[in-house]
Design an enzyme around this catalytic site. Sequence first.
Site, PDB file in Angstrom:
ATOM      1  N   GLU A  36      40.417 -21.859  -6.804  1.00 53.89           N
ATOM      2  CA  GLU A  36      41.640 -22.455  -6.069  1.00 53.89           C
ATOM      3  C   GLU A  36      41.887 -23.282  -7.184  1.00 53.89           C
ATOM      4  OE1 GLU A  36      41.500 -23.608  -2.153  1.00 53.89           O
ATOM      5  OE2 GLU A  36      43.780 -24.191  -1.992  1.00 53.89           O
ATOM      6  N   ARG A  55      25.087 -21.420  -4.003  1.00 58.84           N
ATOM      7  CA  ARG A  55      25.711 -22.380  -4.796  1.00 58.84           C
ATOM      8  C   ARG A  55      24.810 -23.546  -5.513  1.00 58.84           C
ATOM      9  NH1 ARG A  55      30.148 -25.565  -3.167  1.00 58.84           N
ATOM     10  NH2 ARG A  55      31.031 -23.390  -2.337  1.00 58.84           N
ATOM     11  N   LYS A 108      35.420 -30.401  -4.166  1.00 59.16           N
ATOM     12  CA  LYS A 108      36.216 -30.972  -4.984  1.00 59.16           C
ATOM     13  C   LYS A 108      37.108 -31.838  -4.142  1.00 59.16           C
ATOM     14  CE  LYS A 108      38.079 -26.692  -5.986  1.00 59.16           C
ATOM     15  NZ  LYS A 108      38.609 -25.304  -6.205  1.00 59.16           N
TER      16      LYS A 108
HETATM   17  P1  ATP Z   1      34.796 -26.726  -3.294  1.00 57.83           P
HETATM   18  O1  ATP Z   1      34.053 -26.751  -2.052  1.00 57.83           O
HETATM   19  O2  ATP Z   1      34.354 -27.642  -4.431  1.00 57.83           O
HETATM   20  O3  ATP Z   1      36.429 -26.880  -3.231  1.00 57.83           O
HETATM   21  P2  ATP Z   1      35.217 -23.854  -3.740  1.00 57.83           P
HETATM   22  O4  ATP Z   1      34.437 -23.055  -3.411  1.00 57.83           O
HETATM   23  O5  ATP Z   1      36.400 -24.048  -2.630  1.00 57.83           O
HETATM   24  O6  ATP Z   1      34.725 -25.601  -4.027  1.00 57.83           O
HETATM   25  P3  ATP Z   1      36.826 -22.533  -5.509  1.00 57.83           P
HETATM   26  O7  ATP Z   1      37.763 -22.935  -6.311  1.00 57.83           O
HETATM   27  O8  ATP Z   1      37.249 -21.627  -4.435  1.00 57.83           O
HETATM   28  O9  ATP Z   1      36.094 -23.675  -4.955  1.00 57.83           O
HETATM   29  O10 ATP Z   1      35.528 -21.851  -6.338  1.00 57.83           O
HETATM   30  C1  ATP Z   1      35.740 -20.892  -7.365  1.00 57.83           C
HETATM   31  C2  ATP Z   1      34.586 -19.963  -7.301  1.00 57.83           C
HETATM   32  O11 ATP Z   1      33.388 -20.733  -7.892  1.00 57.83           O
HETATM   33  C3  ATP Z   1      34.135 -19.283  -5.982  1.00 57.83           C
HETATM   34  O12 ATP Z   1      33.701 -17.985  -6.474  1.00 57.83           O
HETATM   35  C4  ATP Z   1      33.097 -20.250  -5.521  1.00 57.83           C
HETATM   36  O13 ATP Z   1      32.206 -19.674  -4.933  1.00 57.83           O
HETATM   37  C5  ATP Z   1      32.251 -20.675  -6.695  1.00 57.83           C
HETATM   38  N1  ATP Z   1      31.787 -21.788  -6.722  1.00 57.83           N
HETATM   39  C6  ATP Z   1      32.142 -23.148  -6.131  1.00 57.83           C
HETATM   40  N2  ATP Z   1      31.385 -24.163  -6.108  1.00 57.83           N
HETATM   41  C7  ATP Z   1      30.249 -23.793  -6.685  1.00 57.83           C
HETATM   42  C8  ATP Z   1      28.782 -23.951  -6.620  1.00 57.83           C
HETATM   43  N3  ATP Z   1      28.729 -25.408  -6.241  1.00 57.83           N
HETATM   44  N4  ATP Z   1      28.027 -23.516  -7.166  1.00 57.83           N
HETATM   45  C9  ATP Z   1      28.194 -22.102  -7.527  1.00 57.83           C
HETATM   46  N5  ATP Z   1      29.424 -21.214  -7.455  1.00 57.83           N
HETATM   47  C10 ATP Z   1      30.345 -22.197  -6.871  1.00 57.83           C
HETATM   48 MG    MG Z   2      37.401 -22.429  -2.070  1.00 58.23          MG
END
Ligand code: ATP
Ligand code: MG
Length: 596
Positions: A45, A297, A307
């Site tokens: 995102e 994760r 984020k």
């Molecule tokens: P945040 O909680 O930091 O906002 P998010 O999961 O909302 O992270 P996205 O931009 O939706 O962030 O993530 C894009 C992709 O990266 C998704 O498929 C998510 O599962 C993966 N991802 C995000 N954080 C991690 C992590 N710490 N380890 C592995 N994969 C991750």
């Molecule tokens: Mg997300």
Amino acid sequence: MSTDSQSQPASGAPAAPHHFIHQIVAEHVQSGRYGGRVGTRFPPEPNGYLHIGHAKSICLNFGLARDFGGTCNLRMDDTNPTREDVEYVESIRQDVDWLIGGWADDILALKRVGDTTGAGHLGKGSSVPLEPFYASDYFGQIYDFALQLIRKGHAYVCDLTPEETERYRGSPDRPGMESPFRNRTVEENLDLFQRMRAGEFPDGTRTLRARIDMTSPNIWLRDPVLYRIRHVAHHHTGTQWCIYPMYDFAHCLSDYIEGITHSVCTLEFEVHRPLYDWILEHLDLPKELPRQYEFARLSLGYTVMSKRKLLQLVQEKIVTGWDDPRMPTISGLRRRGYTPHALRHFCEMIGVTKYNGVTDASVLEFAIRDDLNRRSARVMGVLRPLKVVIENLPEGHEEWLEAVNNPEDPSAGTRKVPFSRVIYVEQEDFMEFPAKKFFRLSPGSEVRLRYAYILKCVGVVKDASGRVSELRCTVDPDSKSGGATAGRKVKATIHWVSAAHAIEAEVRLYDRLFSVEQPDSQEGKDFKSFLNPHSLEVLSQCKLEPSLREAKPSDRFQFERLGYFCADSRESTPGKPVFNRTVTLRDSWAKEQQKS
Ligand code: ATP
Ligand code: MG
């Protein structure tokens, strides 16, 4: 931890044993599912910069495409206009391209500008920028799918307020209640949904919901919201839409539209999987359906990874920006001096599992040391200078000594380093009253100067406060390479820089941003109360050997005996060089912890 079993296969070589998702995909390929085709995606995102956790997901998804000759789409998962921005879209493109753009000869299918086939193969070293897909490009199709669900009686327009919707949903141990709007006719639902889209209703007054089961033990199946009204402009679609699909609705359909076969996400989405499948199975979809798979994760010690929290650090100016070299962001690690290869190697080392845990920060540091040891040129620099006058050399003495650029890489050759009567050594390489086992400089003792002579301290000069401000020394004139006493052994070798030839530089030493391993899971305490007050130390009067005058932003070096450093990509200039310490030569934290 073994790294060998998972190291990248050379081009053409069979793939090494792999993680459980790799095995699932391999079975599907073998059995001819999806016609043997593999399509993955990385769907960030655009509401922040990518971090090292995203790197894990990138390596996993693009790695599957690479290993099976498939495709991997970089997709902006941009269904929430209020938090998203083009600045983030741009940074994501750059970071993904930096991380995997130069990956292997058989570079996977990346969609790039000018590539009309969508996802196409490109040769090594391509500099064409990566072009993302956008979930928002499918808003039209997703809207049509919503109409289809309504027509089939699987979705309805609901007038409950967000608070009422929440209350009606119940909790895991308490069944939900059906919305009074659940049994509207298809005609009424179609009419209301079309009017939602036309902008007739204010934000928050109506939603479109799936008609599933308010008593399901899985809360995500209790008539989840599919669409909400938001009268805001979107960074990619402008003011075309005032209703936006929810993540769960948009995600599975985006996967379907793009022909994704394996939709890989993190474990917290495991409970959403029945909804993912429900949506796809309740629509008339001719192609084979994508399936979702989950992995744990990445959490890394001594930092935070959400984020939202990283944004707080930026907004509250606790760090200088998203690319502050202390941040766990890809841009921060890049500015700090990390290489794409090291980050990919790190992702291989940690592997892919179903178990959540905290990865030790030392694993990441190991990966970068290992890489920089192989590729970075050795130079000499003195961070905290102490002046040394060599009394048995004449005024104006100057000679250029041969130094090896990289003992790990003979092809890196040698260079000449100037030596003269006045040099700088590191303050901590001298003790007036040496502690036990201190074998470096002290009055009367000898050390070897790297690439040069054996040096003996014969006296000290003190300033008004009694601090040693200068050393008086002599050299053994026959002790340099090729001389009669070149083989003479002394207990220590230290680095040095010729005073007359030195360039001055600022050096920034970084340490962990937080002083506890899991700053965001400390009961009742804000993660920011665990910031490490010593995460940045700026040394402004460092003396470096003159070859570093040529250093360009982002060039990486090993400063002998000190660590790996890189010229800061933003602030280093030829007139005022600035170097970032990427990592020390050894894991000093492990030693600290053993002591305590
Ligand atoms: P945040 O909680 O930091 O906002 P998010 O999961 O909302 O992270 P996205 O931009 O939706 O962030 O993530 C894009 C992709 O990266 C998704 O498929 C998510 O599962 C993966 N991802 C995000 N954080 C991690 C992590 N710490 N380890 C592995 N994969 C991750
Ligand atoms: Mg997300």
